[in-house]
Design a protein around this motif. Structure first.
Motif, short mmCIF file in Angstrom:
data_model
loop_
_atom_site.label_atom_id
_atom_site.label_comp_id
_atom_site.label_asym_id
_atom_site.label_seq_id
_atom_site.Cartn_x
_atom_site.Cartn_y
_atom_site.Cartn_z
N ASP B 20 29.77 39.72 23.86
CA ASP B 20 30.46 38.74 23.02
C ASP B 20 31.89 38.49 23.49
OD1 ASP B 20 31.10 41.35 22.29
OD2 ASP B 20 31.74 40.75 20.28
N ASP B 21 32.58 39.57 23.87
CA ASP B 21 33.93 39.39 24.42
C ASP B 21 33.86 38.58 25.71
OD1 ASP B 21 35.45 40.76 22.50
OD2 ASP B 21 34.92 42.69 23.38
N ARG B 22 32.91 38.93 26.54
CA ARG B 22 32.81 38.26 27.83
C ARG B 22 32.56 36.76 27.65
NH1 ARG B 22 29.46 41.50 31.56
NH2 ARG B 22 27.80 40.96 30.12
N ALA B 23 31.71 36.42 26.71
CA ALA B 23 31.41 35.00 26.49
C ALA B 23 32.69 34.25 26.10
CB ALA B 23 30.36 34.86 25.39
N ALA B 24 33.47 34.86 25.22
CA ALA B 24 34.70 34.20 24.78
C ALA B 24 35.67 34.02 25.94
CB ALA B 24 35.36 35.01 23.67
N ILE B 25 35.70 34.99 26.80
CA ILE B 25 36.65 34.95 27.91
C ILE B 25 36.18 33.99 29.00
CG2 ILE B 25 37.46 36.36 29.85
CD1 ILE B 25 37.60 38.52 27.27
N LEU B 26 34.89 34.01 29.28
CA LEU B 26 34.37 33.11 30.31
C LEU B 26 34.61 31.65 29.93
CD1 LEU B 26 31.01 34.77 31.45
CD2 LEU B 26 33.26 34.88 32.49
N ALA B 27 34.60 31.38 28.64
CA ALA B 27 34.81 30.00 28.19
C ALA B 27 36.19 29.48 28.57
CB ALA B 27 34.61 29.92 26.67
N ALA B 28 37.12 30.39 28.80
CA ALA B 28 38.49 29.98 29.14
C ALA B 28 38.75 30.01 30.64
CB ALA B 28 39.48 30.88 28.41
N LEU B 29 37.73 30.32 31.42
CA LEU B 29 37.93 30.48 32.86
C LEU B 29 37.38 29.30 33.64
CD1 LEU B 29 36.82 34.21 33.18
CD2 LEU B 29 39.12 33.35 33.61
N ASP B 30 38.01 28.98 34.73
CA ASP B 30 37.36 28.10 35.69
C ASP B 30 37.54 28.67 37.10
OD1 ASP B 30 39.83 25.46 35.96
OD2 ASP B 30 40.03 27.57 35.45
N ARG B 31 36.60 28.26 37.93
CA ARG B 31 36.51 28.87 39.25
C ARG B 31 37.38 28.09 40.24
NH1 ARG B 31 32.77 32.51 41.42
NH2 ARG B 31 31.68 32.53 39.43
N VAL B 32 38.18 28.82 41.02
CA VAL B 32 39.04 28.15 42.01
C VAL B 32 38.90 28.84 43.37
CG1 VAL B 32 40.77 27.31 40.36
CG2 VAL B 32 40.99 29.60 41.31
N GLU B 33 39.16 28.04 44.40
CA GLU B 33 39.18 28.54 45.77
C GLU B 33 40.56 29.10 46.07
OE1 GLU B 33 37.04 27.77 48.87
OE2 GLU B 33 35.54 27.99 47.28
N LEU B 34 40.60 30.15 46.83
CA LEU B 34 41.88 30.73 47.23
C LEU B 34 41.97 30.75 48.75
CD1 LEU B 34 41.87 33.77 44.77
CD2 LEU B 34 43.03 31.57 44.44
N LYS B 35 42.92 29.99 49.28
CA LYS B 35 43.10 29.95 50.73
C LYS B 35 44.19 30.92 51.15
CE LYS B 35 39.99 26.89 51.60
NZ LYS B 35 38.72 27.40 52.19
N ARG B 36 44.07 31.36 52.37
CA ARG B 36 45.07 32.25 52.96
C ARG B 36 46.47 31.67 52.75
NH1 ARG B 36 45.30 36.04 56.89
NH2 ARG B 36 46.90 35.86 58.52
N LYS B 37 47.38 32.51 52.28
CA LYS B 37 48.78 32.17 52.05
C LYS B 37 49.02 31.35 50.78
CE LYS B 37 50.21 32.49 56.89
NZ LYS B 37 50.86 31.88 58.04
N ASP B 38 47.97 31.03 50.04
CA ASP B 38 48.17 30.41 48.73
C ASP B 38 49.05 31.33 47.88
OD1 ASP B 38 46.67 28.23 49.30
OD2 ASP B 38 45.00 28.72 47.96
N VAL B 39 49.97 30.74 47.16
CA VAL B 39 50.86 31.53 46.32
C VAL B 39 50.39 31.47 44.87
CG1 VAL B 39 53.21 31.79 45.47
CG2 VAL B 39 52.82 31.19 47.85
N LEU B 40 50.07 32.60 44.30
CA LEU B 40 49.61 32.65 42.92
C LEU B 40 50.77 32.88 41.95
CD1 LEU B 40 46.31 34.72 43.26
CD2 LEU B 40 46.69 32.26 43.51
N ALA B 41 51.85 33.44 42.46
CA ALA B 41 53.02 33.66 41.61
C ALA B 41 54.28 33.63 42.47
CB ALA B 41 52.90 34.98 40.87
N GLN B 42 55.14 32.68 42.19
CA GLN B 42 56.43 32.60 42.86
C GLN B 42 57.40 33.55 42.19
OE1 GLN B 42 57.54 30.93 45.41
NE2 GLN B 42 56.29 29.10 45.72
N PRO B 43 58.25 34.21 42.97
CA PRO B 43 59.22 35.10 42.36
C PRO B 43 60.14 34.37 41.39
CG PRO B 43 59.61 34.85 44.73
CD PRO B 43 58.30 34.26 44.43
N ASN B 44 60.30 34.92 40.20
CA ASN B 44 61.21 34.40 39.18
C ASN B 44 60.85 33.01 38.67
OD1 ASN B 44 62.91 36.77 39.33
ND2 ASN B 44 63.65 35.95 41.27
N GLU B 45 59.61 32.59 38.92
CA GLU B 45 59.15 31.32 38.36
C GLU B 45 58.14 31.63 37.25
OE1 GLU B 45 60.00 28.14 39.18
OE2 GLU B 45 61.55 28.98 40.50
N PRO B 46 58.09 30.78 36.23
CA PRO B 46 57.16 31.04 35.13
C PRO B 46 55.72 31.18 35.62
CG PRO B 46 58.68 29.30 34.53
CD PRO B 46 58.94 29.61 35.96
#
Lengths: 241, 241
Positions: B20-46
């Motif tokens: 049940d938890d998983r179902a609720a969480i999967l509903a908020a997820l979408d699948r994305v591709e991640l390429k080499r050097k993609d930045v998921l979090a910039q320093p000091n950026e929201p």
DNA sequence: AACTTTACGTGCGTAATCGTACATCTGACT
DNA sequence: AGTCAGATGTACGATTACGCACGTAAAGTT
């Protein structure tokens, strides 16, 4: 078995709480003495208490079977020990012991877990602190990988200075060598360099900070990032108060 | 905009959740591709998203103004990025980027914060993971302070191997030198040592693990502590399932 | 006051890693 | 096929820290 008077609280996390939250939390605290080398958390043993330090300094170290040890966290009146309990974890491979004696406000594991549930503001405060503790560990990894012993020693002395009231504190070269993960004679030599630069004065088992700005200059960028985040996220955030 | 079928989930955190938890969480997820050097979090950026990695590897690095950088965390399908959001923190000085390309299940900041509140089991799972992430950082600090480049490189290759399906993965000496906080030629030399010992095989931009047990022998106690805690607290704990 | 423990000082050969420079190679692109 | 950028290989003096060994010195103990 509980702390009543509010004005005696020196721990900066507790003093950030709203009056009602603080009252509830103080009721679960009692004051304890912390002597040098006291162990607050044995590696891989169940955690029994959370300690909010009032004075003194505690160190968190990680060790291996092959006898290597190094400090990965330092705690003073800005923080608390026992963070794994916040994370729903009963024990950790790390060891926490007293580096510089002082006092702490202690809370039992069960009381802590209960208050974390009942007081969202308390939980958020602790989680923010946990984040900053993580930054400290990361900065330590950076320091060990990228900075010289002189810079790292300067950083450690600054961090210690931040956590004690006075400019002088008791610390031996032997302890410092464990903290910094280097051999003891290297610490002695490096202390002499810092002393020669006029930044500190060393006596047997004691070090005095003489010129803090110069020490900060020597530490360079090895010092400051987690400290700035602590100010941003805890000291300066009125929303927490 | 949401993940429906359950059998496609490879992230080990998500797969530990109750249906049940998983179902609720999967509903908020979408699948994305991640390429080499993609930045998921910039320093000091929201921070905008949390990423549960399905395949590939992300690195968390800390850097300073004086250009020094070093890896303080590594994330694969065993974990997730964006932990500061769990800690009520909007941004961090650390940078997170893709080291080895792959896929992730992404959740927006707001959805994450909401689900953390509504689903205690999810929150506890993430907090346990955060604890282990902290252990990884601490172990990295220990490694940089106490182990040779050969041991640290062996450790890194093992951690990477744990997070990819295959025995071979793309990685350059340049990247490794940043990860380990050493200069690039040192990596080249050390790779040759490991190759000479028959533990790995190196091609341009690729490294293949040939003899993992021997690599573990070389890494010694620099490898293993956080991994064991992950198994104890997440993989083996039926109470979470 | 003699003794013991703990802490500090120092020297020196060795090992690890840095810093830098430059040569070569490989794969992608044109 | 030629070009080029990124990646790798190699060399070597300089620097940093290790690893050990030994000596001294200050505080506590009896």
């Amino acid at each position: 078995m509980a702390i009543s008077s509010q004005h005696t609280i020196r721990n900066n996390l507790l003093s950030r709480l709203r009056a009602d939250d603080r009252a509830a939390i103080l009721a679960a605290l009692d004051r304890v003495e912390l002597k040098r080398k006291d162990v607050l958390a044995q590696p891989n043993e169940p955690l029994t208490h959370v300690h909010f330090l009032e004075t003194g300094v505690a160190s968190v170290v990680v060790g291996t079977r092959d006898r290597r040890r190094i400090e990965v966290g330092i705690i003073g009146s800005e923080g608390a020990t026992g963070l794994p309990l916040l994370f729903d974890v009963d024990s950790t491979p790390h060891e926490t012991f007293i580096q510089i004696e002082g006092e702490a406000l202690r809370m039992s594991k069960d009381a802590f877990i209960g208050l974390i549930e009942q007081r969202p503001a308390f939980r958020r405060l602790m989680m923010r602190y946990a984040h900053i503790f993580q930054l400290f560990t990361a900065q330590t990894a950076l320091s060990h990988g990228s900075y010289t012993l002189e810079e790292r020693l300067a950083r450690w002395l600054l961090m210690c200075h931040d956590r004690v009231e006075k400019d002088e504190f008791p610390i031996t070269h032997e302890f410092l060598s464990v903290m910094l993960g280097v051999h003891r004679p290297g610490v002695t030599t490096t202390i002499h360099i810092l002393e020669g630069a006029g930044t500190i004065r060393a006596r047997r088992s004691h070090i005095e900070i003489v010129d803090r700005p110069k020490l900060e200059l020597i530490a360079g960028d090895s010092y400051g990032i987690p400290e700035a985040e602590y100010r941003r996220l805890i000291t300066d955030d009125v929303a927490l108060g």
